[in-house]
Design a protein around this motif. Structure first.
Motif, PDB file in Angstrom:
ATOM      1  N   ASP A  92       0.858  -1.208   0.074  1.00  0.00           N
ATOM      2  CA  ASP A  92      -0.071  -0.026  -0.221  1.00  0.00           C
ATOM      3  C   ASP A  92       0.883   1.197  -0.194  1.00  0.00           C
ATOM      4  O   ASP A  92       0.492   2.366   0.362  1.00  0.00           O
ATOM      5  CB  ASP A  92      -1.035  -0.175   1.320  1.00  0.00           C
ATOM      6  CG  ASP A  92      -0.111   0.130   2.571  1.00  0.00           C
ATOM      7  OD1 ASP A  92       0.868  -0.053   2.560  1.00  0.00           O
ATOM      8  OD2 ASP A  92      -0.895   0.327   3.479  1.00  0.00           O
ATOM      9  N   ALA A  93       2.032   0.878  -0.309  1.00  0.00           N
ATOM     10  CA  ALA A  93       2.958   2.318  -0.406  1.00  0.00           C
ATOM     11  C   ALA A  93       2.259   3.452  -1.276  1.00  0.00           C
ATOM     12  O   ALA A  93       1.849   3.221  -2.388  1.00  0.00           O
ATOM     13  CB  ALA A  93       4.376   1.815  -0.926  1.00  0.00           C
ATOM     14  N   ASP A  94       2.385   4.703  -0.809  1.00  0.00           N
ATOM     15  CA  ASP A  94       1.752   5.929  -1.236  1.00  0.00           C
ATOM     16  C   ASP A  94       2.714   7.197  -1.099  1.00  0.00           C
ATOM     17  O   ASP A  94       2.222   8.087  -1.179  1.00  0.00           O
ATOM     18  CB  ASP A  94       0.334   5.742  -0.889  1.00  0.00           C
ATOM     19  CG  ASP A  94       0.243   6.309   0.508  1.00  0.00           C
ATOM     20  OD1 ASP A  94       1.017   6.358   1.119  1.00  0.00           O
ATOM     21  OD2 ASP A  94      -0.983   6.543   0.963  1.00  0.00           O
ATOM     22  N   PHE A  95       4.086   6.930  -0.658  1.00  0.00           N
ATOM     23  CA  PHE A  95       4.596   8.045  -0.145  1.00  0.00           C
ATOM     24  C   PHE A  95       6.316   7.570  -0.972  1.00  0.00           C
ATOM     25  O   PHE A  95       6.663   6.619  -1.169  1.00  0.00           O
ATOM     26  CB  PHE A  95       4.881   8.152   1.185  1.00  0.00           C
ATOM     27  CG  PHE A  95       5.464   9.537   1.740  1.00  0.00           C
ATOM     28  CD1 PHE A  95       5.103  10.361   1.784  1.00  0.00           C
ATOM     29  CD2 PHE A  95       6.918   9.273   2.182  1.00  0.00           C
ATOM     30  CE1 PHE A  95       5.568  11.511   2.181  1.00  0.00           C
ATOM     31  CE2 PHE A  95       7.680  10.453   2.520  1.00  0.00           C
ATOM     32  CZ  PHE A  95       6.778  11.603   2.482  1.00  0.00           C
ATOM     33  N   VAL A  96       6.888   9.064  -0.985  1.00  0.00           N
ATOM     34  CA  VAL A  96       7.822   8.886  -2.030  1.00  0.00           C
ATOM     35  C   VAL A  96       9.060   8.061  -0.996  1.00  0.00           C
ATOM     36  O   VAL A  96       9.170   8.043   0.116  1.00  0.00           O
ATOM     37  CB  VAL A  96       8.580  10.093  -2.180  1.00  0.00           C
ATOM     38  CG1 VAL A  96       9.091  10.980  -0.825  1.00  0.00           C
ATOM     39  CG2 VAL A  96       9.909  10.064  -2.883  1.00  0.00           C
ATOM     40  N   GLY A  97       9.860   7.015  -1.541  1.00  0.00           N
ATOM     41  CA  GLY A  97      10.692   6.125  -1.064  1.00  0.00           C
ATOM     42  C   GLY A  97      10.191   4.859  -0.478  1.00  0.00           C
ATOM     43  O   GLY A  97       8.810   4.569  -0.690  1.00  0.00           O
ATOM     44  N   LEU A  98      11.111   4.035  -0.026  1.00  0.00           N
ATOM     45  CA  LEU A  98      10.416   2.612   0.789  1.00  0.00           C
ATOM     46  C   LEU A  98       9.664   2.875   2.078  1.00  0.00           C
ATOM     47  O   LEU A  98       8.844   2.204   2.130  1.00  0.00           O
ATOM     48  CB  LEU A  98      11.534   1.710   0.642  1.00  0.00           C
ATOM     49  CG  LEU A  98      12.191   1.337  -0.934  1.00  0.00           C
ATOM     50  CD1 LEU A  98      13.451   0.373  -0.651  1.00  0.00           C
ATOM     51  CD2 LEU A  98      10.938   0.472  -1.441  1.00  0.00           C
ATOM     52  N   TRP A  99      10.340   3.772   2.850  1.00  0.00           N
ATOM     53  CA  TRP A  99       9.878   3.969   4.319  1.00  0.00           C
ATOM     54  C   TRP A  99       8.623   4.919   3.939  1.00  0.00           C
ATOM     55  O   TRP A  99       8.462   5.700   3.246  1.00  0.00           O
ATOM     56  CB  TRP A  99      10.945   4.703   4.985  1.00  0.00           C
ATOM     57  CG  TRP A  99      12.068   3.944   5.449  1.00  0.00           C
ATOM     58  CD1 TRP A  99      13.321   3.903   4.801  1.00  0.00           C
ATOM     59  CD2 TRP A  99      12.093   3.067   6.631  1.00  0.00           C
ATOM     60  NE1 TRP A  99      14.135   3.094   5.652  1.00  0.00           N
ATOM     61  CE2 TRP A  99      13.359   2.777   6.620  1.00  0.00           C
ATOM     62  CE3 TRP A  99      11.114   2.678   7.449  1.00  0.00           C
ATOM     63  CZ2 TRP A  99      13.664   1.580   7.773  1.00  0.00           C
ATOM     64  CZ3 TRP A  99      11.419   1.809   8.610  1.00  0.00           C
ATOM     65  CH2 TRP A  99      12.864   1.235   8.765  1.00  0.00           C
ATOM     66  N   GLN A 100       7.514   4.259   4.565  1.00  0.00           N
ATOM     67  CA  GLN A 100       6.211   4.585   4.698  1.00  0.00           C
ATOM     68  C   GLN A 100       5.723   5.412   5.944  1.00  0.00           C
ATOM     69  O   GLN A 100       6.002   4.565   6.960  1.00  0.00           O
ATOM     70  CB  GLN A 100       5.207   3.787   4.167  1.00  0.00           C
ATOM     71  CG  GLN A 100       5.549   3.253   2.785  1.00  0.00           C
ATOM     72  CD  GLN A 100       5.214   4.417   1.627  1.00  0.00           C
ATOM     73  OE1 GLN A 100       4.295   4.978   1.549  1.00  0.00           O
ATOM     74  NE2 GLN A 100       6.390   4.528   0.920  1.00  0.00           N
ATOM     75  N   PRO A 101       5.275   6.403   5.980  1.00  0.00           N
ATOM     76  CA  PRO A 101       4.746   7.104   7.189  1.00  0.00           C
ATOM     77  C   PRO A 101       3.713   6.336   7.688  1.00  0.00           C
ATOM     78  O   PRO A 101       2.739   5.907   7.041  1.00  0.00           O
ATOM     79  CB  PRO A 101       4.282   8.408   7.029  1.00  0.00           C
ATOM     80  CG  PRO A 101       5.052   8.557   5.612  1.00  0.00           C
ATOM     81  CD  PRO A 101       4.894   7.484   5.066  1.00  0.00           C
ATOM     82  N   MET A 102       3.512   6.051   9.068  1.00  0.00           N
ATOM     83  CA  MET A 102       2.530   5.411   9.720  1.00  0.00           C
ATOM     84  C   MET A 102       1.596   6.590  10.350  1.00  0.00           C
ATOM     85  O   MET A 102       2.055   7.602  11.003  1.00  0.00           O
ATOM     86  CB  MET A 102       2.912   4.527  10.883  1.00  0.00           C
ATOM     87  CG  MET A 102       3.782   3.451  10.088  1.00  0.00           C
ATOM     88  SD  MET A 102       4.390   2.257  11.779  1.00  0.00           S
ATOM     89  CE  MET A 102       2.944   1.198  11.631  1.00  0.00           C
ATOM     90  N   ALA A 103       0.300   6.258  10.623  1.00  0.00           N
ATOM     91  CA  ALA A 103      -0.494   7.210  11.331  1.00  0.00           C
ATOM     92  C   ALA A 103      -0.575   6.861  12.701  1.00  0.00           C
ATOM     93  O   ALA A 103      -0.925   5.691  13.144  1.00  0.00           O
ATOM     94  CB  ALA A 103      -1.956   7.148  10.809  1.00  0.00           C
ATOM     95  N   GLU A 104      -0.455   8.031  13.588  1.00  0.00           N
ATOM     96  CA  GLU A 104      -0.542   7.606  15.075  1.00  0.00           C
ATOM     97  C   GLU A 104      -2.035   7.550  15.469  1.00  0.00           C
ATOM     98  O   GLU A 104      -3.063   8.311  15.094  1.00  0.00           O
ATOM     99  CB  GLU A 104      -0.057   8.931  15.647  1.00  0.00           C
ATOM    100  CG  GLU A 104       0.164   8.867  17.335  1.00  0.00           C
ATOM    101  CD  GLU A 104       0.636  10.345  18.031  1.00  0.00           C
ATOM    102  OE1 GLU A 104       0.016  11.000  18.345  1.00  0.00           O
ATOM    103  OE2 GLU A 104       1.714  10.216  17.841  1.00  0.00           O
ATOM    104  N   VAL A 105      -2.392   6.704  16.275  1.00  0.00           N
ATOM    105  CA  VAL A 105      -3.740   6.217  16.656  1.00  0.00           C
ATOM    106  C   VAL A 105      -4.088   6.239  18.123  1.00  0.00           C
ATOM    107  O   VAL A 105      -5.222   6.355  18.654  1.00  0.00           O
ATOM    108  CB  VAL A 105      -3.992   4.775  16.094  1.00  0.00           C
ATOM    109  CG1 VAL A 105      -4.212   4.576  14.592  1.00  0.00           C
ATOM    110  CG2 VAL A 105      -3.219   3.774  16.655  1.00  0.00           C
ATOM    111  N   PHE A 106      -2.853   6.653  18.785  1.00  0.00           N
ATOM    112  CA  PHE A 106      -2.839   6.565  20.167  1.00  0.00           C
ATOM    113  C   PHE A 106      -1.681   7.098  20.799  1.00  0.00           C
ATOM    114  O   PHE A 106      -0.580   6.843  20.493  1.00  0.00           O
ATOM    115  CB  PHE A 106      -3.063   5.254  20.928  1.00  0.00           C
ATOM    116  CG  PHE A 106      -3.092   5.221  22.359  1.00  0.00           C
ATOM    117  CD1 PHE A 106      -4.043   5.577  23.146  1.00  0.00           C
ATOM    118  CD2 PHE A 106      -1.734   4.740  23.137  1.00  0.00           C
ATOM    119  CE1 PHE A 106      -4.061   5.612  24.490  1.00  0.00           C
ATOM    120  CE2 PHE A 106      -1.715   4.598  24.509  1.00  0.00           C
ATOM    121  CZ  PHE A 106      -2.861   5.061  25.099  1.00  0.00           C
ATOM    122  N   LYS A 107      -2.047   8.188  21.977  1.00  0.00           N
ATOM    123  CA  LYS A 107      -0.728   8.762  22.505  1.00  0.00           C
ATOM    124  C   LYS A 107      -1.213   8.828  23.913  1.00  0.00           C
ATOM    125  O   LYS A 107      -2.238   9.857  24.203  1.00  0.00           O
ATOM    126  CB  LYS A 107      -0.600  10.162  21.904  1.00  0.00           C
ATOM    127  CG  LYS A 107       0.946  10.698  22.562  1.00  0.00           C
ATOM    128  CD  LYS A 107       1.323  11.688  21.670  1.00  0.00           C
ATOM    129  CE  LYS A 107       2.628  12.262  22.242  1.00  0.00           C
ATOM    130  NZ  LYS A 107       3.293  13.348  21.766  1.00  0.00           N
TER     131      LYS A 107
END
Length: 115
Positions: A92-107
């Motif tokens: 599901d990569a949709d960002f530049v490069g191989l590392w893909q940002p994750m969404a924060e769901v809990f803090k």
């Protein structure tokens, strides 16, 4: 600000061992470049082939800087190409490069502050 990114390594025990070995002694040029692009700290964890990176940078840090630039030191470019041989894109990569940002769901600190 903290950013969390993820990717997978190729499912190859020799490649995974090599990846871990390289990261036990990252090239000085790469470390210097990470500082120069604005990263204050970075930690990478692995479980099997799944990788998770936590990085700390100023609030205005642009994650696209992780992909490098044409001005990057030749050793930084070499490192990126070498690491790319161990890594694979997430489906599901949709960002530049191989590392893909994750969404924060809990803090926890945010939720505790609301109590």
């Amino acid at each position: 600000m903290r950013h969390c990114l993820t990717l997978d390594l190729r499912d190859d025990p020799v490649a995974i061992e090599s990846y871990d070995r390289y990261h036990a002694d990252v090239w000085p040029e790469v470390l210097k470049d990470l500082r120069e692009i604005g990263i204050d700290d970075m930690t990478i964890w692995r479980r099997g082939t799944r990788m998770v990176m936590l990085l700390e940078a100023p609030d205005d840090f642009d994650l696209r800087k992780l992909a490098g630039s044409p001005d990057s030191h030749p050793r930084v470019k070499e490192w990126g190409e070498l690491m790319g041989t161990f890594q694979k894109a997430l489906p599901d990569a949709d960002f530049v490069g191989l590392w893909q940002p994750m969404a924060e769901v809990f803090k926890m600190s945010v939720q505790i502050a609301r109590l």
